[in-house]
Design a protein around this motif. Structure first.
Motif, mmCIF file in Angstrom:
data_model
loop_
_atom_site.group_PDB
_atom_site.id
_atom_site.type_symbol
_atom_site.label_atom_id
_atom_site.label_comp_id
_atom_site.label_asym_id
_atom_site.label_seq_id
_atom_site.Cartn_x
_atom_site.Cartn_y
_atom_site.Cartn_z
ATOM 1 N N ILE A 188 20.733 73.534 64.114
ATOM 2 C CA ILE A 188 19.968 74.458 64.368
ATOM 3 C C ILE A 188 19.171 75.221 63.113
ATOM 4 C CG2 ILE A 188 21.195 74.922 66.658
ATOM 5 C CD1 ILE A 188 21.654 77.438 63.846
ATOM 6 N N SER A 189 19.680 75.001 62.018
ATOM 7 C CA SER A 189 18.962 75.615 61.099
ATOM 8 C C SER A 189 18.379 74.681 59.770
ATOM 9 C CB SER A 189 19.549 76.721 60.259
ATOM 10 O OG SER A 189 19.439 77.229 59.234
ATOM 11 N N HIS A 190 19.324 73.810 59.175
ATOM 12 C CA HIS A 190 19.063 73.235 58.008
ATOM 13 C C HIS A 190 18.104 72.060 58.288
ATOM 14 C CE1 HIS A 190 23.177 74.453 56.711
ATOM 15 N NE2 HIS A 190 22.501 75.492 56.929
ATOM 16 N N PHE A 191 18.329 71.081 59.393
ATOM 17 C CA PHE A 191 17.484 70.212 59.604
ATOM 18 C C PHE A 191 16.008 70.613 60.292
ATOM 19 C CE2 PHE A 191 15.930 67.108 62.876
ATOM 20 C CZ PHE A 191 15.285 66.249 62.005
ATOM 21 N N PRO A 192 15.983 71.713 60.982
ATOM 22 C CA PRO A 192 14.764 72.185 61.439
ATOM 23 C C PRO A 192 13.760 72.709 60.283
ATOM 24 C CG PRO A 192 16.322 72.841 63.079
ATOM 25 C CD PRO A 192 16.948 72.384 61.829
ATOM 26 N N HIS A 193 14.614 73.311 59.161
ATOM 27 C CA HIS A 193 13.957 73.366 58.002
ATOM 28 C C HIS A 193 13.260 72.295 57.242
ATOM 29 C CE1 HIS A 193 13.652 77.267 55.830
ATOM 30 N NE2 HIS A 193 13.194 76.752 54.953
ATOM 31 N N ILE A 194 13.794 71.037 57.325
ATOM 32 C CA ILE A 194 13.062 69.906 56.895
ATOM 33 C C ILE A 194 11.787 69.601 57.638
ATOM 34 C CG2 ILE A 194 13.402 67.404 56.577
ATOM 35 C CD1 ILE A 194 16.281 68.114 55.690
ATOM 36 N N LEU A 195 11.865 69.852 59.128
ATOM 37 C CA LEU A 195 10.973 69.453 59.882
ATOM 38 C C LEU A 195 9.707 70.363 59.638
ATOM 39 C CD1 LEU A 195 12.486 68.822 63.619
ATOM 40 C CD2 LEU A 195 11.676 67.079 61.903
ATOM 41 N N ALA A 196 10.016 71.665 59.606
ATOM 42 C CA ALA A 196 8.871 72.419 59.323
ATOM 43 C C ALA A 196 8.209 72.007 58.014
ATOM 44 C CB ALA A 196 9.467 73.914 59.085
ATOM 45 N N SER A 197 9.102 72.064 56.876
ATOM 46 C CA SER A 197 8.308 71.552 55.467
ATOM 47 C C SER A 197 7.754 70.375 55.470
ATOM 48 C CB SER A 197 9.678 71.677 54.441
ATOM 49 O OG SER A 197 9.923 72.901 54.369
ATOM 50 N N SER A 198 8.262 69.453 56.061
ATOM 51 C CA SER A 198 7.592 67.927 55.984
ATOM 52 C C SER A 198 6.316 67.998 57.054
ATOM 53 C CB SER A 198 8.543 66.894 56.616
ATOM 54 O OG SER A 198 9.661 66.711 55.760
ATOM 55 N N LEU A 199 6.471 68.910 58.101
ATOM 56 C CA LEU A 199 5.039 68.818 58.978
ATOM 57 C C LEU A 199 4.242 69.686 58.126
ATOM 58 C CD1 LEU A 199 3.646 68.591 61.543
ATOM 59 C CD2 LEU A 199 4.599 70.910 62.296
ATOM 60 N N MET A 200 4.370 70.609 57.489
ATOM 61 C CA MET A 200 3.271 71.343 56.545
ATOM 62 C C MET A 200 2.983 70.052 55.519
ATOM 63 S SD MET A 200 2.044 74.300 56.525
ATOM 64 C CE MET A 200 0.443 73.734 55.721
ATOM 65 N N GLU A 201 3.874 69.662 54.702
ATOM 66 C CA GLU A 201 3.558 68.578 53.778
ATOM 67 C C GLU A 201 2.555 67.590 54.358
ATOM 68 O OE1 GLU A 201 6.329 66.198 51.050
ATOM 69 O OE2 GLU A 201 6.251 65.480 52.903
ATOM 70 N N GLN A 202 2.816 67.261 55.585
ATOM 71 C CA GLN A 202 1.855 65.997 56.338
ATOM 72 C C GLN A 202 0.619 66.594 56.474
ATOM 73 O OE1 GLN A 202 3.195 65.136 60.297
ATOM 74 N NE2 GLN A 202 2.825 62.857 59.717
ATOM 75 N N ALA A 203 0.540 67.821 57.321
ATOM 76 C CA ALA A 203 -0.858 68.504 57.640
ATOM 77 C C ALA A 203 -1.496 68.692 56.175
ATOM 78 C CB ALA A 203 -0.459 69.683 58.286
ATOM 79 N N ALA A 204 -0.878 69.124 55.227
ATOM 80 C CA ALA A 204 -1.735 69.442 53.794
ATOM 81 C C ALA A 204 -2.221 68.295 53.460
ATOM 82 C CB ALA A 204 -0.820 70.106 52.859
ATOM 83 N N HIS A 205 -1.736 67.285 53.433
ATOM 84 C CA HIS A 205 -2.081 65.991 52.987
ATOM 85 C C HIS A 205 -3.224 65.149 53.810
ATOM 86 C CE1 HIS A 205 1.439 65.437 50.302
ATOM 87 N NE2 HIS A 205 0.516 65.476 49.529
ATOM 88 N N TYR A 206 -3.108 65.700 55.258
ATOM 89 C CA TYR A 206 -4.194 65.277 56.312
ATOM 90 C C TYR A 206 -5.204 65.745 56.020
ATOM 91 C CZ TYR A 206 -5.039 62.622 60.364
ATOM 92 O OH TYR A 206 -5.505 61.744 61.542
ATOM 93 N N ALA A 207 -5.129 67.196 55.655
ATOM 94 C CA ALA A 207 -6.411 67.954 55.652
ATOM 95 C C ALA A 207 -7.163 67.587 54.366
ATOM 96 C CB ALA A 207 -5.990 69.364 55.325
ATOM 97 N N ASP A 208 -6.585 66.810 53.256
ATOM 98 C CA ASP A 208 -7.430 66.322 52.492
ATOM 99 C C ASP A 208 -8.357 65.293 52.914
ATOM 100 O OD1 ASP A 208 -6.242 67.894 50.529
ATOM 101 O OD2 ASP A 208 -4.945 66.094 50.013
ATOM 102 N N ASP A 209 -8.258 64.665 53.841
ATOM 103 C CA ASP A 209 -9.286 63.679 54.476
ATOM 104 C C ASP A 209 -9.955 64.098 55.702
ATOM 105 O OD1 ASP A 209 -8.704 61.638 52.395
ATOM 106 O OD2 ASP A 209 -7.078 60.949 53.515
ATOM 107 N N HIS A 210 -9.078 65.070 56.379
ATOM 108 C CA HIS A 210 -9.667 65.576 57.792
ATOM 109 C C HIS A 210 -9.735 66.999 57.643
ATOM 110 C CE1 HIS A 210 -8.965 61.469 59.059
ATOM 111 N NE2 HIS A 210 -7.795 61.661 58.547
ATOM 112 N N GLU A 211 -10.952 67.486 56.980
ATOM 113 C CA GLU A 211 -10.912 68.887 57.051
ATOM 114 C C GLU A 211 -10.748 70.145 58.004
ATOM 115 O OE1 GLU A 211 -11.748 70.661 54.280
ATOM 116 O OE2 GLU A 211 -12.336 72.822 55.175
#
Lengths: 368, 368
Positions: A188-211
């Motif tokens: 309920i806490s540690h793994f959801p934290h990974i989901l949030a950080s990885s989603l943010m990481e993924q979106a940040a990289h995606y935004a480089d190619d998809h403004e």
């Protein structure tokens, strides 16, 4: 019982708030504090959080009936080793405040002597975006879960004594096995934290190619990545001291993603619908929505116009009710203005508010 | 320009709100509506959302200068086929309101004739937890992104005309390629939806064996699973009409999870810290926190006591300011009472509030 001497190591938000709560319950207790930072000790003394403060951890430890380690996880484990080498009071109670429990409890069981020391793991489940002694708050743990994890160095008497010492916190005490604590918090806490950080990481990289990724991110995305802004050091320690459970959650989750991917590839409409519907029902059934859970309130929705002081007007109508929160837009699929959501502590206040707002305004009012 | 006849298929929240917005901008336009449900047509007529309503889609289509399909994705595609067989006005503008765009645009390009029809894809990015004609709201799209996706059946004149027709919505119009729309929304909306549902599914199953999972779930978990409560049918259609992009996001995300798992297995403290820190910085850098983004406001934090009417008291101090939201506990790591977070539209109002609350109360006040 005789007045006790409590020694709190770490005068940050958690340690400072614990000190204030202990004093509220037991004004006669003597509270000593340890912190390496001059500034923190100064603030703690000025605010009356502790009676005396030291920068030398070993100095006050022998004076204490109870020692509470409120430092980061790694330092907690180091201080347990230090305590093992000190001449402490016979039967001193030692506990901590770490977010993971098994590694800390094991450390205590290895290093501390059951003939001399009582040790219980603790996890007070509260926090704030603020930090430091300056933010310490006597009400921080009010109604929060305060978890005890028993050890080979404790018995029911140890926990009973701690509950009495901590009674001024007005927390909800609960006992759970250290291993089970770490499993449940991984989910309920540690793994959801990974989901949030990885989603943010993924979106940040995606935004480089998809403004437009930067612009269209709205309510759902915001909510899902909010905890990605937490302090990295603490979460690094949490992952490193809860490896097995977190790795298991990661692996299990990947299987679930594979399953959904298979449904999508097969175009299996029914299976996808069932999948979404299961999640929907499961969330509706969770404590989250029930009285007794951590955030479970009676919700009212008011469709207000985007006018000045409209919230003020509603609150004037609700003067004297037990409202616990008020916010706009939280339950929307994407983003709109206009839905004011008010949470109440009691069904009675919800009814009152529903009737009052319906009667005194033209705004549509809903309950869920 | 001469008064136009607008035909809106689907008189739910979106269609009804569009009708109201169009009428606000062009009171002289005639707005016709289609809905299969007697009740919806009745409400739409009673509320003056449409001038006339039918249960026979084909009946009004030949009368329209503009046809807006505001039905679920699947039905939108069916109605495009129906329109292809009808004798429509020369150069009629047809558009839709679906959450995915490529499949719909392709459908139009295949079935509709470029000599007779103009077609533009639309995605008005707003919604509500409410639904139906009864919830239709002239302000639903105020400041929301309203996306147009050009097609082989449209030119810049088509979109210019639509912008004029929809000017009463006060939305933020934007043009983007249909394929790019679907990619971007897969990242910030469709895939996050899968994360939320899968996390909820996982936690629900975990709770079967680990009972406390139900009880300890707090703020972070609540936020991350909120969208899992959305209506399953709509999200099923979204996944099925955006398969490639969503599958790619799933596969990419699994790689990211593998990477984190490797760091954890190796006990690579620095790598984990960097990973969390990257997510933290990325989120801080996102539009989410900037003026111009969808939810970007000036935030104030007030540490209030848990007392009756304390929010009312604060709002009395802020009478006349442009506050857009007010809530408690949103930024906490876990859960506490006491941090009131207020969002303002302008830096000026934020400053005013900071000074006013600091001066008139003893509550600690912070900005981020």
């Amino acid at each position: 019982m005789a007045a006790k001497t409590i020694y709190i190591a770490g005068l940050g938000l958690i340690g400072g708030s614990l000190a204030l709560g202990i004093k509220r319950g037991h004004p006669d207790y003597r509270v000593l504090g340890y912190n390496r930072s001059d500034k923190s000790r100064e603030i703690a003394l000025e605010r009356g959080i502790v009676d005396e403060a030291t920068s030398d951890f070993a100095a006050f430890a022998p004076l204490a009936d109870v020692i509470i380690l409120c430092v980061p996880i790694k330092q907690t484990m180091e201080l347990i080793e230090v305590l093992a080498g000190l001449d402490l009071k016979q039967n001193v109670i030692i506990t901590d405040a770490g977010s993971t429990k098994l590694d800390i409890v094991r450390m205590a069981e290895i290093h501390l002597s059951p003939e001399k020391v009582q040790f219980v793991g603790s996890h007070p489940m509260a926090g704030s975006h603020k930090s430091g002694a300056i933010a310490a708050d006597v009400n921080l743990f009010e109604n929060a879960y305060y978890i005890f994890t028993p050890t080979a160095l404790s018995d029911s008497g140890t926990i009973a004594e701690l509950k009495d010492i901590l009674s001024g916190l007005h927390a909800r005490f609960i006992e759970i096995d250290a291993e089970e604590h770490d499993r449940v918090t991984s989910q309920i806490s540690h793994f959801p934290h990974i989901l949030a950080s990885s989603l943010m990481e993924q979106a940040a990289h995606y935004a480089d190619d998809h403004e437009m990724t930067r612009h269209f991110a709205a309510g759902g995305f915001r909510d899902m990545t909010r905890i990605a802004e937490s302090e990295p050091g603490m979460w690094t320690s949490i992952l490193l001291t809860n490896r097995q459970s977190v790795l298991e959650r990661i692996s299990d989750f990947k299987d679930r993603l594979d399953q959904v991917a298979a449904y999508i590839e097969q175009g299996d409409e029914l299976a996808i619908w069932d999948y979404f519907n299961f999640g929907r029902q499961a969330r509706k059934d969770m404590e989250i929505h029930k009285r007794g859970g951590v955030d479970s309130f009676y919700e009212l929705f008011v469709d207000v116009p985007d006018e000045e002081d409209v919230i003020l007007h509603i609150l004037e109508l609700l003067r004297g009710t037990s409202l616990v929160n008020i916010r706009i837009n939280e339950e929307n699929r994407e983003d709109i203005t206009g839905i004011l959501q008010i949470s109440f502590k009691t069904a009675k206040d919800l009814d009152y508010a529903y009737n009052k707002i319906s009667k005194e305004t033209d705004y549509p009012v809903f309950t869920k």
